[in-house]
Scaffold this motif. Structure first.
Motif, PDB file in Angstrom:
ATOM      1  N   TYR A   3       0.808  -1.220   0.000  1.00  0.00           N
ATOM      2  CA  TYR A   3       0.000   0.000   0.000  1.00  0.00           C
ATOM      3  C   TYR A   3       0.845   1.276   0.000  1.00  0.00           C
ATOM      4  O   TYR A   3       0.309   2.387  -0.079  1.00  0.00           O
ATOM      5  N   ARG A   4       2.166   1.130   0.081  1.00  0.00           N
ATOM      6  CA  ARG A   4       3.044   2.302   0.156  1.00  0.00           C
ATOM      7  C   ARG A   4       4.359   2.000  -0.548  1.00  0.00           C
ATOM      8  O   ARG A   4       4.672   0.847  -0.856  1.00  0.00           O
ATOM      9  N   THR A   5       5.150   3.043  -0.775  1.00  0.00           N
ATOM     10  CA  THR A   5       6.496   2.874  -1.312  1.00  0.00           C
ATOM     11  C   THR A   5       7.481   2.689  -0.160  1.00  0.00           C
ATOM     12  O   THR A   5       7.149   2.907   1.004  1.00  0.00           O
ATOM     13  N   GLY A   6       8.690   2.296  -0.493  1.00  0.00           N
ATOM     14  CA  GLY A   6       9.752   2.277   0.510  1.00  0.00           C
ATOM     15  C   GLY A   6      10.231   0.919   0.951  1.00  0.00           C
ATOM     16  O   GLY A   6      11.359   0.792   1.421  1.00  0.00           O
ATOM     17  N   ILE A   9      11.913   0.631   4.264  1.00  0.00           N
ATOM     18  CA  ILE A   9      11.957   2.017   4.759  1.00  0.00           C
ATOM     19  C   ILE A   9      10.518   2.428   5.039  1.00  0.00           C
ATOM     20  O   ILE A   9       9.655   2.331   4.185  1.00  0.00           O
ATOM     21  N   HIS A  10      10.258   2.864   6.262  1.00  0.00           N
ATOM     22  CA  HIS A  10       8.901   3.269   6.635  1.00  0.00           C
ATOM     23  C   HIS A  10       8.979   4.270   7.785  1.00  0.00           C
ATOM     24  O   HIS A  10       9.569   3.977   8.830  1.00  0.00           O
ATOM     25  N   THR A  11       8.406   5.440   7.582  1.00  0.00           N
ATOM     26  CA  THR A  11       8.410   6.490   8.607  1.00  0.00           C
ATOM     27  C   THR A  11       7.025   6.601   9.235  1.00  0.00           C
ATOM     28  O   THR A  11       6.028   6.723   8.523  1.00  0.00           O
ATOM     29  N   PHE A  35      23.402  10.308   1.457  1.00  0.00           N
ATOM     30  CA  PHE A  35      23.547  11.646   2.038  1.00  0.00           C
ATOM     31  C   PHE A  35      23.578  12.701   0.936  1.00  0.00           C
ATOM     32  O   PHE A  35      22.970  13.774   1.071  1.00  0.00           O
ATOM     33  N   SER A  36      24.249  12.389  -0.157  1.00  0.00           N
ATOM     34  CA  SER A  36      24.296  13.329  -1.285  1.00  0.00           C
ATOM     35  C   SER A  36      22.907  13.571  -1.861  1.00  0.00           C
ATOM     36  O   SER A  36      22.543  14.706  -2.200  1.00  0.00           O
ATOM     37  N   LEU A  37      22.105  12.507  -1.968  1.00  0.00           N
ATOM     38  CA  LEU A  37      20.732  12.653  -2.459  1.00  0.00           C
ATOM     39  C   LEU A  37      19.904  13.510  -1.515  1.00  0.00           C
ATOM     40  O   LEU A  37      19.148  14.386  -1.955  1.00  0.00           O
ATOM     41  N   ALA A  38      20.039  13.261  -0.210  1.00  0.00           N
ATOM     42  CA  ALA A  38      19.276  14.035   0.772  1.00  0.00           C
ATOM     43  C   ALA A  38      19.631  15.515   0.693  1.00  0.00           C
ATOM     44  O   ALA A  38      18.756  16.388   0.795  1.00  0.00           O
ATOM     45  N   LYS A  39      20.910  15.802   0.498  1.00  0.00           N
ATOM     46  CA  LYS A  39      21.333  17.201   0.365  1.00  0.00           C
ATOM     47  C   LYS A  39      20.789  17.815  -0.917  1.00  0.00           C
ATOM     48  O   LYS A  39      20.338  18.958  -0.934  1.00  0.00           O
ATOM     49  N   ALA A  40      20.834  17.038  -2.011  1.00  0.00           N
ATOM     50  CA  ALA A  40      20.357  17.547  -3.300  1.00  0.00           C
ATOM     51  C   ALA A  40      18.871  17.891  -3.238  1.00  0.00           C
ATOM     52  O   ALA A  40      18.421  18.867  -3.862  1.00  0.00           O
ATOM     53  N   SER A 174      10.724  10.552   3.490  1.00  0.00           N
ATOM     54  CA  SER A 174      10.751  11.822   2.758  1.00  0.00           C
ATOM     55  C   SER A 174      11.659  11.726   1.540  1.00  0.00           C
ATOM     56  O   SER A 174      11.399  12.344   0.503  1.00  0.00           O
ATOM     57  N   LEU A 175      12.733  10.929   1.645  1.00  0.00           N
ATOM     58  CA  LEU A 175      13.622  10.717   0.493  1.00  0.00           C
ATOM     59  C   LEU A 175      12.952   9.806  -0.532  1.00  0.00           C
ATOM     60  O   LEU A 175      13.037  10.051  -1.743  1.00  0.00           O
ATOM     61  N   ILE A 176      12.274   8.770  -0.059  1.00  0.00           N
ATOM     62  CA  ILE A 176      11.572   7.858  -0.968  1.00  0.00           C
ATOM     63  C   ILE A 176      10.507   8.610  -1.764  1.00  0.00           C
ATOM     64  O   ILE A 176      10.321   8.376  -2.969  1.00  0.00           O
ATOM     65  N   GLU A 177       9.806   9.525  -1.110  1.00  0.00           N
ATOM     66  CA  GLU A 177       8.777  10.312  -1.802  1.00  0.00           C
ATOM     67  C   GLU A 177       9.377  11.115  -2.945  1.00  0.00           C
ATOM     68  O   GLU A 177       8.795  11.211  -4.031  1.00  0.00           O
TER      69      GLU A 177
END
Length: 414
Positions: A3-6, A9-11, A35-40, A174-177
């Protein structure tokens, strides 16, 4: 997908608070692509906090059960034993045990390096319970007890990234989204069968009777799903890959989030719980905000497996009993809670892959290999350099994308 992505990974979000009940950390920031993706994407983050911590033994402050001297004795013994688990020990122990576990290594060190060939305290004592707590702090990395983990893999180790552990402000989801924006994801549509043929392609059948066809297919389900034969492969996968799936295993780490109407734990970042039951709610992280106080309970290994047999209500009741022992009978009931059960979850069947005694990273390599250049495999279990990590899963995805890109490029040239 479910029912979700990730996937793993689940928040869990409650009010203005976010806690990860699956993967939590970006392990190291120097050179880590996550980390680079999160910063981008300009996602906020914070470094893992390490103190202050509160220690309790069965509801009592640890200092009232163990003297400073006793506590230091256990810690010194533990550090000495762990530090001796090296290549020299591995070479010596393999003369008598061809495929030793980490538990075999610990027993060997105690027998050959500790006075009287045993730990200097009784088994039924708070000192031994504290020893087991310290052992658990190492076992939880893999989500499996030392008896189930290869000593050779532990000694040779995985390489990581420097720079400490980082948490995303609004959780890993939040990154998966961000990464899933614009993708055609089929929710509530689980794969039940994969058919493949050389030079023909791949056909995927789902539980809701959908069919998808393509020239190439990438399998990214967890090792646990493969081990439980939840997906049927036609034809059957090659013997080397089946052997890899059989030989490797899954560890278990679960998390329980509890939101309270008010905080009651004082100034601390983590509550550490020691008891005569190994792994019984040993770590409780203080999370959330002033308006949304949360506790995040970590459980792993055999205790986590047993706990999954209980209902969520029973689990919360057990946690509340422990908290009220430590903080008094006026501790309020949680107003919300979430219990992860990664082993029971049919989409995961465990938290992350492990290498048991008798297995090796060669099995991870065989799990990675394509089948007939039409069926490809990705996920953390296929990345032996970074097992059990988000960045390992990410690297494996890039690897398979490059393989398919090379095939397409070569076909266009011919």
């Amino acid at each position: 997908a479910s029912y979700r992505t990730g996937g793993r990974i689940h928040t869990y979000a409650s009010g203005d608070a976010y806690v990860d009940v699956g993967a939590s950390f970006i392990h190291g920031i120097t050179g880590n692509p996550i980390f680079s993706l999160a910063k981008a994407y300009k996602l906020g983050f914070r470094f893992e906090r390490g103190s202050p911590r509160q220690f309790y033994y069965d509801g009592r402050p640890l200092g009232k059960v163990l003297t400073v001297e006793d506590k230091r004795k256990v810690e010194t013994t533990f550090n000495s034993v762990i530090n001796l688990l090296d290549k020299n020990l591995l070479k010596a122990i393999k003369k008598s045990i061809p495929d030793p576990s980490i538990a075999d290594g610990v027993a060997y060190v105690i027998k050959n390096n500790v006075e009287d060939r045993k730990l200097p305290w009784e088994k039924d004592s708070p000192l031994n319970d504290y020893w087991n707590y310290l052992i658990w702090t190492r076992e939880e990395y893999d989500g499996a007890n030392f008896e189930k983990l290869s000593l050779e893999n532990y000694v040779l180790g995985d390489s990581g990234f420097a720079g400490g552990n980082v948490l995303l402000k609004h959780g890993y989801s939040s990154l998966i989204e961000k990464l899933s924006e614009g993708l055609n994801i089929q929710y509530n549509s689980a794969v039940k069968e994969i058919r493949y043929e050389p030079n023909t392609g791949v056909e995927v059948l789902t539980t809701d009777n959908k069919h998808f066809k393509g020239k190439y297919g990438v399998v990214t389900v967890s090792l646990g799903v493969l081990k439980h034969n939840i997906i049927k492969f036609c034809p059957e996968l090659p013997p080397a890959k089946l052997e890899a799936i059989k030989s490797l295993d899954m560890g278990l780490m679960n998390k329980i989030a509890l939101r309270f109407p008010r905080s009651f734990w004082g100034r601390t970042d983590r509550i550490c719980h020691i008891s005569n039951v190994k792994g019984e709610f040993p770590w409780i992280d203080v999370c959330g905000s002033k308006s949304c106080p949360l506790l995040l309970v970590w459980v792993a290994c055999d205790f986590a497996v047993e706990l999954e047999q209980k209902s969520d209500v029973e689990i919360i009741s057990n946690i509340m009993q422990m908290l009220r022992k430590a903080y008094g009978k006026n501790v309020p009931d949680p107003i919300e809670f979430y219990v992860s059960k990664w082993l029971s979850n049919p989409h995961t069947k465990g938290a992350y892959s492990i290498i048991p005694p008798g297995s090796s990273k060669l099995h991870n390599k065989n799990l990675e290999l394509p089948v007939d250049n039409v069926l490809f495999f990705a996920g953390e279990a296929t990345c032996p350099e970074y097992l059990g990590t988000v960045h390992g899963a990410y690297f494996s995805g890039l690897r398979e994308a490059n393989r398919i890109h090379t095939l397409i490029t070569n076909s266009l040239k011919s």
